[in-house]
Enzyme design. Structure first.
Site, PDB file in Angstrom:
ATOM      1  CE1 TYR A   1      29.589  46.199  70.072  1.00 52.84           C
ATOM      2  CE2 TYR A   1      27.597  47.084  71.085  1.00 52.84           C
ATOM      3  CZ  TYR A   1      28.651  47.210  70.205  1.00 52.84           C
ATOM      4  OH  TYR A   1      28.778  48.367  69.469  1.00 52.84           O
TER       5      TYR A   1
ATOM      6  CB  SER B   1      28.008  51.187  71.373  1.00 48.60           C
ATOM      7  OG  SER B   1      26.690  50.728  71.513  1.00 48.60           O
TER       8      SER B   1
ATOM      9  CE  LYS C   1      32.313  48.705  70.348  1.00 48.15           C
ATOM     10  NZ  LYS C   1      33.207  49.226  69.314  1.00 48.15           N
TER      11      LYS C   1
END
Ligand code: UDP
Length: 317
Positions: free
Chosen positions: A140, A116, A144
């Protein structure tokens, strides 16, 4: 070619499965249906209902003559990750360890991973290329980055070749209407706009109109999900040809403001879209636009959808 698509009943995963089947590959979906949908499963694909935290089940699925893995299953809400990091650590980090260990044990050597733009954090310059520093500002985004670093080590130590695809703002739906299951609890701009158009929400709240952008609202790079799906298949083929591990940004390089998305919606529907200006959402960068030069030159990827109106049209269909 037989591909295990972990998270293949979800939004991007279902489009990837469609693309694989359209190109004559075999696909097996591994999904716990926690956010994916049964109606997104294609009759032509295999299905194993399972959680990535269920290591034995995952390993068994991997041993079924799999040539490559597409790994999408993960928690993906930025706000939730800040409130419930334990959930994100468990699903994303332990999940990644399970996927890599199962691949190492079953001798599957090609992995395409959903990363992402959240790995970059607040952009220092744009368009953002793959050399931009990784400085996630959400838990988050941190998961990643760590998932990508785990893959680097399994490449070095276990010879698993990976491609991390760093998506910018995934948007739209298959233009032929093949994907029926929608996000249950949409948090992103386009699915929220769809709810407003459908009368399920009163209005679109625009988070901030005092950014330093052309109309004061945030600029994002919306990339069509079918273009993303095509990039996954290119990435699998590239790995199976023996090319080294790599990281690619996937975006269109076109920055579009929230207000322009709202205007495109009005053009598509021919009706006014009710909007209300609300305060900035914490953690939103003013501008997030990708450089996709590397994906174009090394992956041979070129997005077909370059107009926000076309993307919105497929979202609302
Ligand atoms: N946005 C908005 N109203 C909403 C949802 C999103 O104004 O109800 C804005 C958000 O502030 C951002 C852009 O739309 O500038 C895209 O947000 P989204 O959550 O879809 O993706 P993100 O860029 O955060 O990954």
């Amino acid at each position: 070619m037989k591909v295990l698509v972990i998270g293949g009943a979800g939004y991007i995963g279902s489009h990837v499965v469609k693309e694989l089947l359209d190109r004559g590959a075999q696909a097996v979906v591994y999904d716990d249906l926690s956010s994916g949908h049964k109606i997104n499963l294609f009759p032509g694909a295999g299905f194993v209902e399972g959680d990535i935290l269920d290591y034995p089940k995952l390993k068994t699925a991997m041993e079924d003559g799999i040539d490559a893995v597409v790994y999408l299953a993960a928690k993906k809400a930025v706000g939730e990750s800040m409130e419930n990091p334990e959930l994100y650590a468990e699903n994303n980090l332990i999940g990644a360890v399970n996927v890599l260990n199962a691949m190492a044990k079953s001798n599957v050597k090609a992995l395409v991973f959903s990363s992402s733009a959240a790995v970059y954090g607040m952009p220092e310059y744009w368009p953002i290329d793959e050399e931009h520093p990784l400085n996630p500002i959400s838990f988050y985004g941190f998961t990643k980055v760590e998932m990508e670093r785990l893959m680097e080590w399994y490449d070095r130590l276990r010879g698993i070749k990976y491609t991390a695809l760093r998506y910018f703002n995934a948007a739209g739906y298959d233009a032929g209407g093949a994907i029926k299951g929608r996000d249950r609890n949409p948090q992103n701009l386009l699915p929220i706009i769809r709810e407003v158009v459908d009368g399920k929400r009163e209005c679109l709240q625009i988070f901030g109109n005092d950014y330093e952008t052309r109309d004061g609202t945030c600029v994002r790079d919306y990339v069509h999900v079918s273009d993303l799906a095509a990039a996954h298949v290119l990435a699998i083929n590239r790995l199976l040809e023996g090319k080294p591990s790599a990281v690619f940004n996937l975006g269109t390089t076109n920055g579009v403001t929230v207000q322009e998305v709202a205007a495109a919606t009005e053009k598509v529907t021919g009706k006014p879209l009710p909007v209300r200006y609300a305060p900035r959402r914490p953690g939103d960068p003013a501008v997030l636009v990708a450089s996709n030069r590397k994906a174009e030159t090394e992956l041979g990827w070129k997005p077909v959808y370059t107009s926000i109106e076309d993307i919105v049209r497929t979202e609302l269909a």
